[in-house]
Scaffold this motif. Structure first.
Motif, PDB file in Angstrom:
ATOM      1  N   SER A  87       0.830  -1.206   0.000  1.00  0.00           N
ATOM      2  CA  SER A  87       0.000   0.000   0.000  1.00  0.00           C
ATOM      3  C   SER A  87       0.866   1.257   0.000  1.00  0.00           C
ATOM      4  CB  SER A  87      -0.918  -0.006   1.225  1.00  0.00           C
ATOM      5  OG  SER A  87      -1.829  -1.081   1.176  1.00  0.00           O
ATOM      6  N   THR A  88       1.977   1.217   0.738  1.00  0.00           N
ATOM      7  CA  THR A  88       2.892   2.360   0.744  1.00  0.00           C
ATOM      8  C   THR A  88       3.504   2.567  -0.636  1.00  0.00           C
ATOM      9  OG1 THR A  88       3.400   2.048   3.088  1.00  0.00           O
ATOM     10  CG2 THR A  88       4.992   3.282   1.793  1.00  0.00           C
ATOM     11  N   LEU A  89       3.845   1.466  -1.293  1.00  0.00           N
ATOM     12  CA  LEU A  89       4.376   1.557  -2.649  1.00  0.00           C
ATOM     13  C   LEU A  89       3.355   2.183  -3.586  1.00  0.00           C
ATOM     14  CD1 LEU A  89       6.426   0.888  -4.899  1.00  0.00           C
ATOM     15  CD2 LEU A  89       5.363  -1.385  -5.040  1.00  0.00           C
ATOM     16  N   GLN A  90       2.092   1.775  -3.466  1.00  0.00           N
ATOM     17  CA  GLN A  90       1.056   2.324  -4.332  1.00  0.00           C
ATOM     18  C   GLN A  90       0.859   3.812  -4.061  1.00  0.00           C
ATOM     19  OE1 GLN A  90      -0.455   0.655  -6.901  1.00  0.00           O
ATOM     20  NE2 GLN A  90      -1.075   2.751  -7.405  1.00  0.00           N
ATOM     21  N   TYR A  91       0.949   4.197  -2.791  1.00  0.00           N
ATOM     22  CA  TYR A  91       0.840   5.616  -2.437  1.00  0.00           C
ATOM     23  C   TYR A  91       1.919   6.415  -3.150  1.00  0.00           C
ATOM     24  CZ  TYR A  91       1.487   9.848   0.371  1.00  0.00           C
ATOM     25  OH  TYR A  91       1.659  11.146   0.771  1.00  0.00           O
ATOM     26  N   LEU A  92       3.157   5.911  -3.121  1.00  0.00           N
ATOM     27  CA  LEU A  92       4.254   6.620  -3.764  1.00  0.00           C
ATOM     28  C   LEU A  92       4.069   6.644  -5.283  1.00  0.00           C
ATOM     29  CD1 LEU A  92       6.919   8.091  -3.609  1.00  0.00           C
ATOM     30  CD2 LEU A  92       8.087   5.871  -3.548  1.00  0.00           C
ATOM     31  N   ARG A  93       3.621   5.547  -5.848  1.00  0.00           N
ATOM     32  CA  ARG A  93       3.373   5.500  -7.295  1.00  0.00           C
ATOM     33  C   ARG A  93       2.308   6.526  -7.692  1.00  0.00           C
ATOM     34  NH1 ARG A  93       4.950   1.516 -10.569  1.00  0.00           N
ATOM     35  NH2 ARG A  93       3.013   1.738 -11.759  1.00  0.00           N
ATOM     36  N   ASP A  94       1.258   6.650  -6.861  1.00  0.00           N
ATOM     37  CA  ASP A  94       0.215   7.639  -7.140  1.00  0.00           C
ATOM     38  C   ASP A  94       0.778   9.052  -7.107  1.00  0.00           C
ATOM     39  OD1 ASP A  94      -1.607   5.622  -7.395  1.00  0.00           O
ATOM     40  OD2 ASP A  94      -2.498   5.874  -5.406  1.00  0.00           O
ATOM     41  N   ARG A  95       1.698   9.301  -6.153  1.00  0.00           N
ATOM     42  CA  ARG A  95       2.279  10.639  -6.071  1.00  0.00           C
ATOM     43  C   ARG A  95       3.161  10.923  -7.285  1.00  0.00           C
ATOM     44  NH1 ARG A  95       2.072  13.314  -1.212  1.00  0.00           N
ATOM     45  NH2 ARG A  95       2.621  15.066  -2.564  1.00  0.00           N
ATOM     46  N   SER A 102       2.985   9.539 -10.254  1.00  0.00           N
ATOM     47  CA  SER A 102       2.220   9.606 -11.502  1.00  0.00           C
ATOM     48  C   SER A 102       1.114  10.658 -11.448  1.00  0.00           C
ATOM     49  CB  SER A 102       1.609   8.238 -11.815  1.00  0.00           C
ATOM     50  OG  SER A 102       0.707   7.839 -10.790  1.00  0.00           O
ATOM     51  N   ARG A 103       0.985  11.306 -10.251  1.00  0.00           N
ATOM     52  CA  ARG A 103      -0.038  12.332 -10.042  1.00  0.00           C
ATOM     53  C   ARG A 103      -1.448  11.792 -10.269  1.00  0.00           C
ATOM     54  NH1 ARG A 103       4.439  14.969 -11.964  1.00  0.00           N
ATOM     55  NH2 ARG A 103       5.066  16.836 -10.807  1.00  0.00           N
ATOM     56  N   THR A 104      -1.670  10.572  -9.818  1.00  0.00           N
ATOM     57  CA  THR A 104      -3.008   9.983  -9.846  1.00  0.00           C
ATOM     58  C   THR A 104      -3.434   9.700  -8.412  1.00  0.00           C
ATOM     59  OG1 THR A 104      -2.146   7.725 -10.014  1.00  0.00           O
ATOM     60  CG2 THR A 104      -2.579   8.912 -12.086  1.00  0.00           C
ATOM     61  N   GLY A 105      -4.694   9.368  -8.230  1.00  0.00           N
ATOM     62  CA  GLY A 105      -5.186   9.084  -6.895  1.00  0.00           C
ATOM     63  C   GLY A 105      -5.321  10.344  -6.063  1.00  0.00           C
ATOM     64  N   THR A 106      -5.551  10.144  -4.762  1.00  0.00           N
ATOM     65  CA  THR A 106      -5.740  11.267  -3.840  1.00  0.00           C
ATOM     66  C   THR A 106      -4.531  11.360  -2.938  1.00  0.00           C
ATOM     67  OG1 THR A 106      -8.125  10.878  -3.851  1.00  0.00           O
ATOM     68  CG2 THR A 106      -7.242  12.255  -2.085  1.00  0.00           C
ATOM     69  N   PRO A 107      -3.672  12.387  -3.099  1.00  0.00           N
ATOM     70  CA  PRO A 107      -2.437  12.454  -2.324  1.00  0.00           C
ATOM     71  C   PRO A 107      -2.657  12.785  -0.848  1.00  0.00           C
ATOM     72  CG  PRO A 107      -2.684  14.433  -3.644  1.00  0.00           C
ATOM     73  CD  PRO A 107      -3.797  13.500  -4.056  1.00  0.00           C
ATOM     74  N   GLY A 108      -3.697  13.536  -0.526  1.00  0.00           N
ATOM     75  CA  GLY A 108      -3.901  13.960   0.851  1.00  0.00           C
ATOM     76  C   GLY A 108      -5.156  13.366   1.460  1.00  0.00           C
ATOM     77  N   LEU A 109      -5.710  14.064   2.438  1.00  0.00           N
ATOM     78  CA  LEU A 109      -6.956  13.656   3.074  1.00  0.00           C
ATOM     79  C   LEU A 109      -8.067  14.590   2.631  1.00  0.00           C
ATOM     80  CD1 LEU A 109      -5.893  12.981   6.780  1.00  0.00           C
ATOM     81  CD2 LEU A 109      -6.390  11.281   5.030  1.00  0.00           C
ATOM     82  N   SER A 110      -9.206  14.018   2.347  1.00  0.00           N
ATOM     83  CA  SER A 110     -10.359  14.865   2.047  1.00  0.00           C
ATOM     84  C   SER A 110     -10.788  15.568   3.329  1.00  0.00           C
ATOM     85  CB  SER A 110     -11.503  14.011   1.491  1.00  0.00           C
ATOM     86  OG  SER A 110     -11.870  13.012   2.428  1.00  0.00           O
ATOM     87  N   PRO A 111     -11.456  16.723   3.232  1.00  0.00           N
ATOM     88  CA  PRO A 111     -11.870  17.456   4.443  1.00  0.00           C
ATOM     89  C   PRO A 111     -12.742  16.590   5.346  1.00  0.00           C
ATOM     90  CG  PRO A 111     -12.120  18.826   2.504  1.00  0.00           C
ATOM     91  CD  PRO A 111     -11.819  17.444   1.998  1.00  0.00           C
ATOM     92  N   VAL A 141      -2.250   4.092   5.382  1.00  0.00           N
ATOM     93  CA  VAL A 141      -0.950   3.825   4.774  1.00  0.00           C
ATOM     94  C   VAL A 141       0.058   4.887   5.200  1.00  0.00           C
ATOM     95  CG1 VAL A 141       0.290   3.625   2.596  1.00  0.00           C
ATOM     96  CG2 VAL A 141      -2.012   2.689   2.804  1.00  0.00           C
ATOM     97  N   PHE A 142       1.241   4.446   5.623  1.00  0.00           N
ATOM     98  CA  PHE A 142       2.326   5.390   5.909  1.00  0.00           C
ATOM     99  C   PHE A 142       2.938   5.835   4.585  1.00  0.00           C
ATOM    100  CE2 PHE A 142       6.773   6.410   6.651  1.00  0.00           C
ATOM    101  CZ  PHE A 142       6.677   7.277   7.723  1.00  0.00           C
ATOM    102  N   PRO A 143       3.172   7.132   4.360  1.00  0.00           N
ATOM    103  CA  PRO A 143       3.093   8.243   5.331  1.00  0.00           C
ATOM    104  C   PRO A 143       1.755   8.980   5.314  1.00  0.00           C
ATOM    105  CG  PRO A 143       4.194   8.993   3.369  1.00  0.00           C
ATOM    106  CD  PRO A 143       3.865   7.550   3.110  1.00  0.00           C
ATOM    107  N   ARG A 144       0.775   8.502   4.548  1.00  0.00           N
ATOM    108  CA  ARG A 144      -0.489   9.225   4.439  1.00  0.00           C
ATOM    109  C   ARG A 144      -1.189   9.359   5.785  1.00  0.00           C
ATOM    110  NH1 ARG A 144      -5.429   7.561   0.315  1.00  0.00           N
ATOM    111  NH2 ARG A 144      -6.540   9.556   0.370  1.00  0.00           N
ATOM    112  N   ILE A 145      -1.040   8.354   6.650  1.00  0.00           N
ATOM    113  CA  ILE A 145      -1.699   8.401   7.955  1.00  0.00           C
ATOM    114  C   ILE A 145      -1.211   9.587   8.784  1.00  0.00           C
ATOM    115  CG2 ILE A 145       0.004   6.896   9.072  1.00  0.00           C
ATOM    116  CD1 ILE A 145      -2.300   5.681  10.678  1.00  0.00           C
TER     117      ILE A 145
END
Length: 274
Positions: A96-104, A106-115, A219-223
């Motif tokens: 999951s951490t790898l996917q988070y980094l891949r999203d960042r 490739s600029r896909t997915g949600t990088p942060g937290l929604s309000p 997922v770290f570091p998103r958490i």
């Protein structure tokens, strides 16, 4: 009696490995010739040696192998399953951490937290069974999973009633480079004595600020964004912190869809009128 060469041939273990297992106390020879230091093994040690070899193929540390093989086969099976569950959880977390980094990247997915809101609630004094451990970020998930398995199995065997949720209290900053103490906690009802690494205590009643996130957002570091949200809100409100931060995992959180609320990030605070 078998020579070290014959024993190694029949178990698939090298002389170097057998010497290491001797020094560590994991598999000492049955006899050592006092004149020349030659090691001899008993045929009854073959099965233990083969089990050690298989466990090493799974990259199990020697200290954990000693723990798994201590006691009966039934106890070894329980310890093996507990360790493997922790390994699988760690692998899933890394993926999951790898996917988070891949999203960042490739600029896909949600990088942060929604309000989302930060809320306040009162937590009553709660009886908990806990295990404390020092861990870094890489080993954190494994520690949480294995400790949760161990505590829940012990409480059930003791006839206690589990509430369904579990906590992880962070007594220091766990990072990829440094270890800190975490406390895995399970609230319960019933009379239970402490045992081994498991302690029994009462978490004092307190008020806490919290926000709720999904398993995907764990997922770290998103958490860390969720922790920042709660801590920044508490400081902006001028509310003194009253204890270490914690994660509160809702009952059966692993079966909740990963995009649904499953975990509370909480921080004890001093009441407004205090």
């Amino acid at each position: 009696m078998l020579t070290i060469s014959e024993f190694g041939r029949r178990t698939g273990l090298s002389h170097k490995a057998l010497r290491l297992y001797d020094v560590s106390g994991l598999l000492p020879p049955a006899q050592v010739d006092p004149a020349n230091g030659y090691r001899f093994y008993d045929e009854e040690q073959l099965e233990r040696a083969r089990r050690i070899s298989v466990l090493r193929q799974l990259d199990m540390p020697l200290t954990k192998i000693a723990e798994v093989l201590a006691g009966s086969d039934e106890e070894a099976l329980i310890r093996l399953d507990r360790w493997w569950a922790a390994e699988e959880a760690t692998t899933a977390s890394r993926r999951s951490t790898l996917q988070y980094l891949r999203d960042r990247l490739s600029r896909t997915g949600t990088p942060g937290l929604s309000p989302r809101p930060v809320l306040i609630r009162d937590v009553p004094a709660t009886k908990i069974a806990t295990i404390r451990a020092d861990t870094d970020q890489q080993s954190l998930i494994g520690v949480i999973v294995s400790s949760t398995y161990e505590i829940s199995a012990y409480l059930r065997a003791a006839g206690a009633t589990l509430t369904g949720e579990s906590w992880v209290i962070y007594h220091g900053a766990v990072t990829p480079e440094a270890e800190a103490t975490v406390e895995v906690c399970m609230p319960f009802d019933g009379l239970v004595d402490p045992s081994g690494p498991i302690t029994i205590r009462v978490e004092p009643a307190h008020r806490e600020a919290y926000c709720t996130i999904t398993m995907d957002e764990c997922v770290f570091p998103r958490i860390m964004l969720a922790y920042d949200l709660v801590i920044d809100w508490v400081r902006a409100a001028g509310l003194p912190e009253a204890g270490p931060p914690r994660e509160v995992y809702l009952p059966d959180c692993q079966s909740i869809p990963r995009d649904q609320p499953a975990v509370d990030i909480a921080l004890p605070i001093v009441e407004r009128n205090a």
